[in-house]
Scaffold this motif. Structure first.
Motif, PDB file in Angstrom:
ATOM      1  N   VAL A  16       0.821  -1.205   0.000  1.00 33.35           N
ATOM      2  CA  VAL A  16       0.000   0.000   0.000  1.00 33.35           C
ATOM      3  C   VAL A  16       0.855   1.255   0.000  1.00 33.35           C
ATOM      4  O   VAL A  16       0.570   2.211  -0.698  1.00 33.35           O
ATOM      5  CB  VAL A  16      -0.961  -0.006   1.216  1.00 33.35           C
ATOM      6  CG1 VAL A  16      -1.629   1.340   1.395  1.00 33.35           C
ATOM      7  CG2 VAL A  16      -1.988  -1.100   1.044  1.00 33.35           C
ATOM      8  N   GLN A  46      -9.005  12.125  -3.179  1.00 40.26           N
ATOM      9  CA  GLN A  46      -8.516  10.782  -3.456  1.00 40.26           C
ATOM     10  C   GLN A  46      -9.698   9.859  -3.698  1.00 40.26           C
ATOM     11  O   GLN A  46     -10.608   9.770  -2.872  1.00 40.26           O
ATOM     12  CB  GLN A  46      -7.666  10.269  -2.314  1.00 40.26           C
ATOM     13  CG  GLN A  46      -6.954   8.974  -2.645  1.00 40.26           C
ATOM     14  CD  GLN A  46      -5.883   8.645  -1.620  1.00 40.26           C
ATOM     15  OE1 GLN A  46      -6.004   9.023  -0.453  1.00 40.26           O
ATOM     16  NE2 GLN A  46      -4.848   7.980  -2.040  1.00 40.26           N
ATOM     17  N   THR A  48     -10.657   5.954  -4.581  1.00 38.63           N
ATOM     18  CA  THR A  48     -10.139   4.594  -4.634  1.00 38.63           C
ATOM     19  C   THR A  48     -11.033   3.750  -5.517  1.00 38.63           C
ATOM     20  O   THR A  48     -12.148   4.124  -5.849  1.00 38.63           O
ATOM     21  CB  THR A  48     -10.077   3.975  -3.222  1.00 38.63           C
ATOM     22  OG1 THR A  48     -11.385   3.985  -2.668  1.00 38.63           O
ATOM     23  CG2 THR A  48      -9.132   4.741  -2.333  1.00 38.63           C
ATOM     24  N   GLY A  52      -8.138   4.267  -9.670  1.00 34.09           N
ATOM     25  CA  GLY A  52      -7.920   5.232  -8.602  1.00 34.09           C
ATOM     26  C   GLY A  52      -7.384   6.546  -9.135  1.00 34.09           C
ATOM     27  O   GLY A  52      -6.760   6.603 -10.193  1.00 34.09           O
ATOM     28  N   THR A  54      -5.828  10.487  -7.640  1.00 37.45           N
ATOM     29  CA  THR A  54      -5.462  11.378  -6.548  1.00 37.45           C
ATOM     30  C   THR A  54      -5.153  12.745  -7.138  1.00 37.45           C
ATOM     31  O   THR A  54      -4.464  12.847  -8.153  1.00 37.45           O
ATOM     32  CB  THR A  54      -4.240  10.855  -5.783  1.00 37.45           C
ATOM     33  OG1 THR A  54      -4.486   9.513  -5.365  1.00 37.45           O
ATOM     34  CG2 THR A  54      -3.948  11.708  -4.564  1.00 37.45           C
ATOM     35  N   ARG A  73      -3.370   9.409 -11.982  1.00 38.55           N
ATOM     36  CA  ARG A  73      -4.102   8.150 -12.134  1.00 38.55           C
ATOM     37  C   ARG A  73      -3.039   7.077 -12.247  1.00 38.55           C
ATOM     38  O   ARG A  73      -2.242   7.107 -13.184  1.00 38.55           O
ATOM     39  CB  ARG A  73      -4.974   8.169 -13.372  1.00 38.55           C
ATOM     40  CG  ARG A  73      -6.129   9.111 -13.225  1.00 38.55           C
ATOM     41  CD  ARG A  73      -7.078   9.006 -14.392  1.00 38.55           C
ATOM     42  NE  ARG A  73      -8.212   9.880 -14.153  1.00 38.55           N
ATOM     43  CZ  ARG A  73      -8.863  10.491 -15.111  1.00 38.55           C
ATOM     44  NH1 ARG A  73      -8.523  10.317 -16.362  1.00 38.55           N
ATOM     45  NH2 ARG A  73      -9.882  11.273 -14.808  1.00 38.55           N
ATOM     46  N   ASP A  74      -3.043   6.174 -11.275  1.00 31.34           N
ATOM     47  CA  ASP A  74      -1.981   5.192 -11.126  1.00 31.34           C
ATOM     48  C   ASP A  74      -0.690   5.979 -10.936  1.00 31.34           C
ATOM     49  O   ASP A  74      -0.580   6.727  -9.984  1.00 31.34           O
ATOM     50  CB  ASP A  74      -1.937   4.241 -12.319  1.00 31.34           C
ATOM     51  CG  ASP A  74      -1.069   3.031 -12.047  1.00 31.34           C
ATOM     52  OD1 ASP A  74      -0.942   2.640 -10.865  1.00 31.34           O
ATOM     53  OD2 ASP A  74      -0.512   2.463 -13.011  1.00 31.34           O
TER      54      ASP A  74
END
Length: 81
Positions: A16, A46, A48, A52, A54, A73-74
């Motif tokens: 993670v 963010q 998930t 995902g 951010t 993204r990634d």
């Protein structure tokens, strides 16, 4: 049994935290490409899930109140503003 549980927990924590550190490095590199020497990095949003996403606010050092907004993204990050 406790040892196996501890090893599994450690493996999950590493899986993670490693991508997050890599994504933050990519966000800082995107900020550099926008002529912003990256300083403080804040997570604005963010999401998930399977895809995902951010969004970071990266403060520029050496410039008062200057920042860029980066979407990741990634590990692919682009400058939004």
């Amino acid at each position: 049994m406790r040892r196996i549980t501890a090893i599994l927990l450690l493996a999950v924590l590493v899986s993670v935290t490693m991508p997050a550190a890599a994504q933050q490095a990519e966000a800082k590199e995107a900020a550099r490409s926008a002529n912003c020497a990256p300083g403080k990095l804040e997570v604005l949003k963010q999401v998930t899930g399977r895809v995902g996403e951010t969004i970071y606010k990266v403060s520029c050092t050496g410039q008062k109140d200057a920042f860029v907004v980066i979407q990741c993204r990634d590990r692919t990050c682009t400058v939004l503003r």
